[in-house]
Design a protein around this motif. Structure first.
Motif, mmCIF file in Angstrom:
data_model
loop_
_atom_site.group_PDB
_atom_site.id
_atom_site.type_symbol
_atom_site.label_atom_id
_atom_site.label_comp_id
_atom_site.label_asym_id
_atom_site.label_seq_id
_atom_site.Cartn_x
_atom_site.Cartn_y
_atom_site.Cartn_z
ATOM 1 N N ASN A 129 27.708 -16.099 -22.981
ATOM 2 C CA ASN A 129 26.790 -14.871 -22.152
ATOM 3 C C ASN A 129 26.359 -13.907 -23.068
ATOM 4 N N ASP A 130 27.228 -13.463 -24.132
ATOM 5 C CA ASP A 130 26.960 -12.273 -24.825
ATOM 6 C C ASP A 130 25.810 -12.419 -25.839
ATOM 7 N N ALA A 131 26.093 -13.669 -26.514
ATOM 8 C CA ALA A 131 25.425 -13.987 -27.716
ATOM 9 C C ALA A 131 23.991 -14.310 -27.424
ATOM 10 N N TYR A 132 23.626 -15.129 -26.327
ATOM 11 C CA TYR A 132 22.462 -15.654 -26.273
ATOM 12 C C TYR A 132 21.554 -15.177 -24.684
ATOM 13 N N ASN A 133 20.114 -15.311 -24.885
ATOM 14 C CA ASN A 133 19.570 -14.811 -24.025
ATOM 15 C C ASN A 133 19.338 -15.936 -22.832
ATOM 16 N N ALA A 134 19.402 -17.402 -23.287
ATOM 17 C CA ALA A 134 19.224 -18.252 -22.397
ATOM 18 C C ALA A 134 19.708 -19.620 -23.159
ATOM 19 N N VAL A 135 19.969 -20.675 -22.145
ATOM 20 C CA VAL A 135 20.530 -21.845 -22.798
ATOM 21 C C VAL A 135 19.421 -23.102 -22.242
ATOM 22 N N VAL A 136 19.183 -23.804 -23.396
ATOM 23 C CA VAL A 136 18.317 -24.861 -23.205
ATOM 24 C C VAL A 136 19.510 -25.966 -23.046
ATOM 25 N N ASP A 137 19.265 -26.935 -21.745
ATOM 26 C CA ASP A 137 20.196 -27.887 -21.319
ATOM 27 C C ASP A 137 19.309 -29.219 -21.748
ATOM 28 N N ALA A 138 19.527 -29.624 -22.798
ATOM 29 C CA ALA A 138 18.862 -31.016 -23.140
ATOM 30 C C ALA A 138 20.140 -31.976 -23.464
ATOM 31 N N ALA A 149 8.670 -18.621 -19.569
ATOM 32 C CA ALA A 149 9.961 -18.257 -18.705
ATOM 33 C C ALA A 149 10.594 -16.895 -19.174
ATOM 34 N N PHE A 150 10.625 -16.820 -20.500
ATOM 35 C CA PHE A 150 11.518 -15.780 -21.292
ATOM 36 C C PHE A 150 10.448 -15.343 -22.332
ATOM 37 N N PRO A 151 9.241 -14.631 -22.232
ATOM 38 C CA PRO A 151 8.574 -14.007 -23.192
ATOM 39 C C PRO A 151 9.422 -13.144 -24.094
ATOM 40 N N LEU A 152 8.961 -13.057 -25.319
ATOM 41 C CA LEU A 152 9.862 -12.383 -26.276
ATOM 42 C C LEU A 152 9.956 -10.795 -25.817
ATOM 43 N N PRO A 153 8.943 -10.238 -25.371
ATOM 44 C CA PRO A 153 9.290 -8.730 -25.076
ATOM 45 C C PRO A 153 9.973 -8.509 -23.854
ATOM 46 N N SER A 154 10.474 -9.907 -23.043
ATOM 47 C CA SER A 154 11.301 -9.695 -21.902
ATOM 48 C C SER A 154 12.766 -9.795 -22.058
ATOM 49 N N LYS A 160 18.820 -7.947 -28.163
ATOM 50 C CA LYS A 160 17.791 -7.229 -29.374
ATOM 51 C C LYS A 160 17.497 -8.591 -30.189
ATOM 52 N N GLN A 161 18.305 -9.684 -30.402
ATOM 53 C CA GLN A 161 18.065 -10.813 -30.835
ATOM 54 C C GLN A 161 17.348 -11.696 -29.932
ATOM 55 N N PRO A 162 16.123 -12.346 -30.432
ATOM 56 C CA PRO A 162 15.623 -13.328 -29.452
ATOM 57 C C PRO A 162 16.389 -14.718 -29.493
ATOM 58 N N THR A 163 17.871 -14.742 -29.396
ATOM 59 C CA THR A 163 18.585 -15.863 -29.413
ATOM 60 C C THR A 163 18.363 -16.847 -28.336
ATOM 61 N N VAL A 164 18.446 -18.154 -28.474
ATOM 62 C CA VAL A 164 18.590 -19.105 -27.571
ATOM 63 C C VAL A 164 19.353 -20.255 -27.910
ATOM 64 N N LEU A 165 20.331 -20.687 -27.242
ATOM 65 C CA LEU A 165 21.088 -21.774 -27.474
ATOM 66 C C LEU A 165 20.661 -23.271 -26.986
ATOM 67 N N VAL A 166 20.448 -24.043 -27.768
ATOM 68 C CA VAL A 166 19.856 -25.528 -27.255
ATOM 69 C C VAL A 166 21.003 -26.464 -27.607
ATOM 70 N N VAL A 167 21.250 -26.728 -26.390
ATOM 71 C CA VAL A 167 22.563 -27.846 -26.275
ATOM 72 C C VAL A 167 21.944 -29.187 -26.181
ATOM 73 N N CYS A 168 22.028 -30.189 -27.219
ATOM 74 C CA CYS A 168 21.472 -31.439 -27.427
ATOM 75 C C CYS A 168 22.495 -32.567 -27.223
ATOM 76 N N GLY A 169 22.124 -33.622 -26.165
ATOM 77 C CA GLY A 169 23.027 -34.795 -26.165
ATOM 78 C C GLY A 169 22.421 -36.015 -26.924
ATOM 79 N N TYR A 209 -0.681 -16.131 -36.253
ATOM 80 C CA TYR A 209 -1.267 -16.800 -35.126
ATOM 81 C C TYR A 209 -0.750 -15.934 -33.892
ATOM 82 N N PRO A 210 -1.667 -15.709 -32.872
ATOM 83 C CA PRO A 210 -1.373 -15.072 -32.020
ATOM 84 C C PRO A 210 -0.561 -15.889 -30.849
ATOM 85 N N GLY A 211 0.362 -15.109 -30.133
ATOM 86 C CA GLY A 211 1.274 -15.614 -29.129
ATOM 87 C C GLY A 211 1.660 -17.226 -29.608
ATOM 88 N N THR A 212 1.539 -18.184 -28.911
ATOM 89 C CA THR A 212 1.874 -19.549 -28.932
ATOM 90 C C THR A 212 0.668 -20.437 -29.652
#
Lengths: 248, 248
Positions: free
Chosen positions: A132-141, A53-58, A62-71, B234-237
């Motif tokens: 919004n500013d820090a991450y590219n996406a949030v994983v809702d877990a 859904a969010f390939p690194l080049p896309s 600048k940083q490939p940050t993702v926030l993962v919120v875990c229950g 390792y390429p890709g994933t």
């Protein structure tokens, strides 16, 4: 196997809460899958979905940050495994895991992330612009199918309020947090991406986001048949597949 | 990420037996990986390697049959997981697992295969032509790095004698059965494909087969650094990568 168009496939079936629980029970009790094993399989598949859904080049930042919120329960443990694999795939996950389970199994998944130097937030900014500013996406877990008991209680209620306000894309694991497994949601969070574990739940019919992935490749064929899952076709050796093409 | 040739990478380091054991100990004790989790990760990666070495459309026989020979200890359990994923990937694995472990963990992996209708042979044909005719390849999950104690004893000795005679390709997991982890082999089996788990062992320098895969993508970066693994890219994933291009 073939790339030629075959006969039209039946669409996958969307499961009730009872059916979803029956499948998990059958995997654990009859097939003797272990919880550690299933959480590893699901968490890896969720990370694969994020990479699709969010390939690194896309990524817009600048940083490939993702926030993962875990229950606190199983959905959160799957989020921990997802974060670990995202790190391996060269993303920069950050975990928010406010209510840690005393279950040794979940503690082990936590240690794996900590020892891999994945940062853990000690609080979630209430100022959503910071997220919004820090991450590219949030994983809702956060809650998944385990919603009812925890939804109204802290810290989950505050997290859900924040997730409703953020503008970066949300990836929900199995059941968007706060949604009913069957009825879905009115006024809840609106994920961009949904990753259904094993098979879609009925609430996924209300999903209006960009991509819906199913992570059920590992399921034994007899389970697929018994529960009439009509699973989607997984190409090659893929462990997840998107049910509909992304709207471009 | 880039397909442009980067600076030359250091070749991966080939581990002594003590180093391989130290890495596994660190994963289990410090990082709190579970055995069930590691065996699932390795077994899945081995199945991925088989799909790369022997893609379904390339198989010489009409049925995509693969014989998976499993020993009594951890290498055998990895073979069981490999067989399960091969079934999911539309291969037709058959398992020979003559000496079953009483360990409940290994019993669970066995049940998963049995319940998925993967056939188990009750004996290995001594007439090797029967094996050559029936299968496209054999996965050697007999001994791995656990060789010394079991190698000379039945049923392993008889299995090794048979594996030395067969003509279809052998895929060995981690350490070809009967080989010393460091010194390799003289007069032992000659696998076509080797799948090194985590990192190559010193014996892999003696490997003269077609493809050498490494299945160590999941390793924490600090472990890679501490043991100076110089892992392949390792390429890709992908969870496995071939160290050298196949000789065509």
């Amino acid at each position: 196997m073939s790339s030629a168009p075959g006969p039209a496939r039946e669409p996958p079936r969307y499961l009730s809460k009872a059916e979803a629980e029956a499948i998990e029970k059958e995997l654990l009790e009859d097939y003797r899958f272990g919880r550690q094993q299933l959480i590893e399989i699901w968490g890896h598949a969720c990370a694969m979905a994020v990479t699709k859904a969010f390939p690194l080049p896309s990524l817009p930042r600048k940083q490939p940050t993702v926030l993962v919120v875990c229950g606190p329960a199983q959905n959160g443990a799957i989020g921990l495994v997802c974060a670990r694999h995202l790190r391996i795939f060269d993303y920069e996950p950050t975990i928010f895991y406010p209510k840690r389970s005393p279950d040794p199994l979940y503690q082990d998944f936590t240690t794996q992330c900590e020892k891999m130097d994945i940062p853990f937030l000690s609080y979630l900014p209430t100022e959503v612009q910071l997220i919004n500013d820090a991450y590219n996406a949030v994983v809702d877990a956060v809650l998944g199918a385990e919603a009812e008991a925890a939804e109204g209680r802290e810290p989950c209620a505050a997290i859900l309020s924040t997730l409703k306000l953020i503008r970066i894309p949300i990836v929900s694991l199995d059941v968007p947090s706060g949604w009913d497994v069957e009825a879905g949601s009115s006024g809840g969070i609106s994920p961009d991406v949904l990753v259904s574990l094993s098979a879609p739940k009925q609430c996924a019919r209300r999903f209006l986001g960009r991509q819906h992935f199913v992570a059920g490749r590992f399921l034994p064929y007899d389970v697929q048949k018994k529960f009439e899952l009509n699973p989607p076709e997984y190409p090659g050796t893929e462990c997840v597949v998107a049910l509909r093409a992304p709207r471009q």
